[in-house]
Scaffold this motif. Structure first.
Motif, mmCIF file in Angstrom:
data_model
loop_
_atom_site.group_PDB
_atom_site.id
_atom_site.type_symbol
_atom_site.label_atom_id
_atom_site.label_comp_id
_atom_site.label_asym_id
_atom_site.label_seq_id
_atom_site.Cartn_x
_atom_site.Cartn_y
_atom_site.Cartn_z
ATOM 1 N N ASN A 1 -4.463 -6.689 13.048
ATOM 2 C CA ASN A 1 -5.769 -7.282 12.200
ATOM 3 C C ASN A 1 -5.816 -6.260 11.049
ATOM 4 O OD1 ASN A 1 -7.992 -7.575 11.816
ATOM 5 N ND2 ASN A 1 -9.357 -6.950 13.899
ATOM 6 N N ALA A 2 -5.093 -7.193 10.168
ATOM 7 C CA ALA A 2 -5.561 -6.755 8.726
ATOM 8 C C ALA A 2 -7.213 -6.074 8.420
ATOM 9 C CB ALA A 2 -5.539 -7.840 7.498
ATOM 10 N N ASP A 3 -8.115 -5.892 9.172
ATOM 11 C CA ASP A 3 -9.258 -5.067 9.107
ATOM 12 C C ASP A 3 -9.439 -4.191 9.551
ATOM 13 O OD1 ASP A 3 -10.395 -7.522 8.053
ATOM 14 O OD2 ASP A 3 -11.879 -7.926 9.088
ATOM 15 N N MET A 4 -8.062 -3.866 10.355
ATOM 16 C CA MET A 4 -7.689 -2.500 11.251
ATOM 17 C C MET A 4 -6.653 -1.735 9.855
ATOM 18 S SD MET A 4 -10.570 -1.971 12.940
ATOM 19 C CE MET A 4 -9.247 -0.144 13.704
ATOM 20 N N GLN A 5 -5.844 -2.393 9.458
ATOM 21 C CA GLN A 5 -4.830 -1.705 8.531
ATOM 22 C C GLN A 5 -5.077 -0.627 7.716
ATOM 23 O OE1 GLN A 5 -2.625 -5.423 7.664
ATOM 24 N NE2 GLN A 5 -1.743 -5.435 9.749
ATOM 25 N N SER B 1 -1.068 -2.206 4.590
ATOM 26 C CA SER B 1 -1.428 -3.373 4.062
ATOM 27 C C SER B 1 -1.232 -3.234 2.527
ATOM 28 C CB SER B 1 -3.525 -3.837 3.025
ATOM 29 O OG SER B 1 -3.458 -2.738 3.303
ATOM 30 N N LEU B 2 -0.706 -2.514 2.275
ATOM 31 C CA LEU B 2 -0.021 -2.687 0.641
ATOM 32 C C LEU B 2 1.345 -3.532 1.175
ATOM 33 C CD1 LEU B 2 -0.395 -1.840 -2.185
ATOM 34 C CD2 LEU B 2 0.781 0.422 -1.891
ATOM 35 N N ALA B 3 1.654 -2.346 2.118
ATOM 36 C CA ALA B 3 3.530 -3.064 2.661
ATOM 37 C C ALA B 3 3.395 -4.199 2.248
ATOM 38 C CB ALA B 3 4.030 -1.801 4.301
ATOM 39 N N SER B 4 2.369 -5.169 3.761
ATOM 40 C CA SER B 4 2.672 -6.703 3.734
ATOM 41 C C SER B 4 2.433 -6.646 2.553
ATOM 42 C CB SER B 4 1.649 -6.421 4.745
ATOM 43 O OG SER B 4 0.069 -7.125 4.287
ATOM 44 N N PHE B 5 1.513 -6.513 1.831
ATOM 45 C CA PHE B 5 1.466 -7.467 0.020
ATOM 46 C C PHE B 5 2.415 -7.181 -0.715
ATOM 47 C CE2 PHE B 5 0.876 -7.535 -3.747
ATOM 48 C CZ PHE B 5 -0.420 -8.555 -4.183
ATOM 49 N N LEU B 6 3.126 -6.412 -0.783
ATOM 50 C CA LEU B 6 4.662 -5.855 -0.673
ATOM 51 C C LEU B 6 5.578 -7.061 -0.150
ATOM 52 C CD1 LEU B 6 6.442 -2.642 -1.973
ATOM 53 C CD2 LEU B 6 8.006 -4.443 -0.285
ATOM 54 N N SER B 7 5.873 -6.870 1.060
ATOM 55 C CA SER B 7 6.726 -8.219 1.488
ATOM 56 C C SER B 7 6.328 -9.668 1.481
ATOM 57 C CB SER B 7 7.441 -7.638 3.230
ATOM 58 O OG SER B 7 5.980 -6.852 3.286
ATOM 59 N N ASN B 8 4.813 -9.984 1.621
ATOM 60 C CA ASN B 8 4.778 -10.919 1.723
ATOM 61 C C ASN B 8 3.581 -11.658 1.162
ATOM 62 O OD1 ASN B 8 2.846 -10.895 4.302
ATOM 63 N ND2 ASN B 8 4.811 -10.784 5.717
ATOM 64 N N LEU B 9 2.786 -10.833 0.051
ATOM 65 C CA LEU B 9 1.071 -11.488 -0.254
ATOM 66 C C LEU B 9 1.642 -11.836 -1.740
ATOM 67 C CD1 LEU B 9 -1.309 -9.957 2.283
ATOM 68 C CD2 LEU B 9 -0.798 -12.543 2.364
ATOM 69 N N GLN B 10 2.175 -11.095 -2.088
ATOM 70 C CA GLN B 10 2.435 -11.405 -3.701
ATOM 71 C C GLN B 10 2.122 -12.332 -3.784
ATOM 72 O OE1 GLN B 10 5.456 -8.713 -5.929
ATOM 73 N NE2 GLN B 10 5.893 -7.707 -3.860
ATOM 74 N N GLY B 11 2.785 -13.602 -3.569
ATOM 75 C CA GLY B 11 2.477 -15.521 -4.162
ATOM 76 C C GLY B 11 1.232 -15.547 -4.390
ATOM 77 N N THR B 12 -0.018 -14.865 -3.627
ATOM 78 C CA THR B 12 -1.101 -15.144 -4.082
ATOM 79 C C THR B 12 -1.790 -14.475 -4.759
ATOM 80 O OG1 THR B 12 -2.284 -13.162 -2.519
ATOM 81 C CG2 THR B 12 -1.421 -14.769 -1.100
ATOM 82 N N SER C 1 -9.246 -0.930 3.496
ATOM 83 C CA SER C 1 -7.392 -0.054 3.807
ATOM 84 C C SER C 1 -8.094 0.823 4.004
ATOM 85 C CB SER C 1 -6.841 -1.168 2.868
ATOM 86 O OG SER C 1 -6.781 -2.061 2.947
ATOM 87 N N LEU C 2 -9.014 1.814 2.401
ATOM 88 C CA LEU C 2 -9.535 2.381 2.510
ATOM 89 C C LEU C 2 -9.994 3.565 3.236
ATOM 90 C CD1 LEU C 2 -9.716 3.085 -1.440
ATOM 91 C CD2 LEU C 2 -8.592 4.139 -0.372
ATOM 92 N N LEU C 3 -11.180 2.499 4.215
ATOM 93 C CA LEU C 3 -12.075 2.762 4.704
ATOM 94 C C LEU C 3 -10.996 3.621 6.238
ATOM 95 C CD1 LEU C 3 -14.855 3.901 5.667
ATOM 96 C CD2 LEU C 3 -14.547 1.303 6.845
ATOM 97 N N ASN C 4 -10.014 2.600 6.613
ATOM 98 C CA ASN C 4 -9.625 2.477 7.758
ATOM 99 C C ASN C 4 -8.653 3.989 7.486
ATOM 100 O OD1 ASN C 4 -10.382 0.584 8.820
ATOM 101 N ND2 ASN C 4 -8.694 -0.680 8.069
ATOM 102 N N SER C 5 -7.582 4.570 5.792
ATOM 103 C CA SER C 5 -6.670 5.600 5.458
ATOM 104 C C SER C 5 -7.622 6.521 6.265
ATOM 105 C CB SER C 5 -6.468 5.102 4.255
ATOM 106 O OG SER C 5 -5.377 4.162 4.428
#
Lengths: 311, 285
Positions: B224-228, B233-244, B75-79
């Motif tokens: 594609n998560a690899d391009m985010q 990716s942090l926003a998608s973690f915030l809205s739906n990956l926190q359970g993991t 993610s950092l690389l993409n940013s």
């Protein structure tokens, strides 16, 4: 983020005709230098703007790259849909709520902080940096902390104990939009503190001295000298707030979970995303976008008239 | 404030105290969430109660957890790619445009300058829908760095800053160089640019925070998560990956720290170049 045409330093000097030069080749170099930027403006601003208007008058569907399907002309039908959708009205109302809270809070707080900062004091650069840090930080990162601070089981509710609002801040239909307005105020305040700080340099020192001679106290001076003195900056704050309000997306989407309880924190741009991309009605979203541009222009003009009216 | 000099000393001290109280209250309000973010990101179990503000049992587990959930490095690389692409385009094409607008005479110059001012007034998000249709659907640039960079490629505020800075430089300097037969590109590179170093730094810093912090556009363009980039990716973690992960709040705050860190550090490093006058001219237009 800029608006104040007439105040641009040097704008008059160089945008007028430059001294005549014999070498006509020079003018070709200038055009050449500026051409990538012109191309950029055309591709990223002009074409999309015209395209939005075009889409808004047609029945439009998303297609895979390279496929062509008809987009029949439907006249004002998309606009009729926009104006009869109650959620659209709610979204615009939310922007007004945002402005009613954000503008006075921003103007008041940043003016007070800028006045306090406008002196040779110890730790000046520390305070400046502290105020500016939220402005340079990503909304997504800050939203994460605010969710944690203002969540039902968050820090603020623990502080408040039984005084905590129920339902909690971000899921309360009366508080969701005000929370967004407060969040944005907090995030951007540093920018406006700096803006007012620059503007305070232009307020004549003799005005303060004269009013002190007349026996005006600090508070009186603030309202009679400082506030009118920074009026151009205040106009800028108001117009900037309107543009921010029109752009709101990440805060309602992330901070209040996709537009908050019963659309109470839905913004027009969030609605454009939901209708256009999630639900596949780009034509509706385009018409909404055109209405939003008109809204921004009308409100900005009105605000400009209001803040620039003589003392 | 100069008024204080003509006032009795006691009044001066009282005014000074009020000043410090106000500024300190402000500083606490601005910095506390950052403190809370850092402490929360380092605690083994991160809960919302008052104890969360006290550092204890510090651990780096949250950083590892968020790294495993959204692959921070990628993610950092993409940013980074998105931001550096924007910086390069703004620096190369923006400096050229700013110099031309300030020091050269050409047909349509007034129109370009008017467009520059107008562009800064258009709420960008309004254009995201037609841009999305064009870039993703028509040009097929979804999940592509070019598509991510395109709408931000040349930062108009930076162009404006460059122009203001070049316009302040004495015309005679450039005339002399022209008489000596130097090409405009050479004048720009050898004379104008070195003198404009502070403006370049300010403009680059202003430009950096845009694409680095941007959420909506890369969110639309990258599925594609690899391009985010990290914000997405942090926003998608915030809205739906926190359970993991075991300590979701801590992991989220750890991700927030990583996202906030580069922009804040750059700002603090270049703070002294970043004066209120720059901001003033940056927003006037």
């Amino acid at each position: 983020m800029s608006v104040n045409l007439d105040a641009a330093p040097g704008a008059v000097r160089t945008s007028g005709p430059a001294p005549r030069r014999k070498d006509r080749g020079l003018s070709r170099v200038g055009a050449l230098f500026v051409s990538p930027y012109v191309l950029f403006i055309v591709v990223v601003f002009a074409v999309p703007l015209v395209y939005t208007v075009w889409i808004s008058f047609h029945r439009f569907y998303f297609t895979a790259p390279g496929t062509k399907i008809d987009s029949p002309w439907v006249g004002l039908s998309n606009y009729r849909d926009v104006f009869t959708d109650p959620v659209v009205g709610q979204a615009f109302l939310n922007i007004l709520i945002f402005l009613v809270i954000n503008v006075p809070l921003t103007v008041g707080l940043s003016l007070v902080l800028a006045t306090a900062l406008n002196a040779k004091i110890r730790g000046r650069s520390f305070f400046r940096a502290a105020f500016y840090v939220p402005y340079v930080t990503a909304s997504v990162a800050l939203v994460a902390v605010w969710q944690f601070l203002f969540g039902s089981d968050g820090f603020v509710n623990h502080l408040l104990g039984s005084h905590a609002p129920d339902p909690s801040w971000l899921v309360n239909s009366h508080l969701a939009m005000p929370m967004i307005a407060v969040f944005v105020t907090w995030k951007q305040l540093g920018f406006f503190v700096m803006l007012y700080l620059a503007s305070l340099q232009n307020v004549g020192k003799e005005l303060y001295e004269a009013s002190a001679m007349d026996g005006a106290g600090r508070v009186r001076q603030f309202f009679s000298v400082t506030v009118p003195g920074v009026r151009p900056a205040t106009t800028l704050v108001v117009i900037y707030a309107i543009i921010t309000g029109a752009n709101l997306f990440s805060e309602p989407y992330l901070l209040t979970g996709g537009g908050g309880p019963d659309h109470s924190s839905t913004s027009p741009v969030l609605l454009m995303y939901q209708k256009g991309i999630e639900q596949g009605h780009p034509d509706f979203a385009a018409a909404l976008g055109v209405v939003l541009v008109a809204f921004v222009m009308i409100v900005s003009l009105a605000a400009r008239k209001l803040t620039e009216r003589g003392d | 404030m100069s008024a204080t000099t003509s006032r009795p000393a006691r009044r001066f001290r009282a005014g000074g105290a009020v000043r410090y109280v106000l500024l300190s209250l402000g500083a606490v309000a601005f910095l506390f969430p950052f403190y809370y973010m850092i402490v929360g990101s380092l605690r083994g179990t991160t809960v919302g109660d008052l104890s969360a503000a006290v550092p204890s049992g510090l651990t780096g587990d949250n950083y590892a957890a968020v790294n495993s959930a959204i692959s921070l490095g990628r993610s950092l690389l993409n940013s980074g790619i998105m931001t550096i692409g924007v910086l390069i385009c703004t620096l190369v094409f923006g400096v050229l445009a700013g110099y031309a607008l300030a020091q050269l005479r050409f047909r349509g110059k007034g129109a370009v300058f008017a467009a520059l001012l107008l562009v800064q007034m258009i709420p960008f998000q309004l254009l995201t829908l037609p841009l999305y249709v064009l870039v993703v659907r028509d040009y097929g640039l979804g999940d592509n760095y070019l598509g991510m960079i395109l709408p931000f490629a040349i930062n108009s505020t930076a162009v404006f800053l460059f122009r203001q800075f070049f316009a302040q430089m004495p015309q005679s300097l450039f005339e002399a160089a022209r008489i000596d037969g130097a090409s405009e590109l050479r004048i720009l590179w050898r004379i104008a640019l070195p003198m404009a170093r502070p403006a370049v730094l300010t403009a680059l810093l202003l430009t950096f925070i845009g694409p680095w912090n941007e959420f909506l556009w890369p969110f639309l363009v990258t599925k594609n998560a690899d391009m985010q980039p990290l914000a997405v990716s942090l926003a998608s973690f915030l809205s739906n990956l926190q359970g993991t992960v075991a300590n979701p709040a801590g992991a989220l705050l750890a991700g927030a720290c990583v996202l906030a860190f580069p922009a804040v550090v750059l700002f603090l490093l270049f703070q002294r170049h970043f004066t209120s006058t720059d901001i003033d001219s940056g927003v006037k237009g």
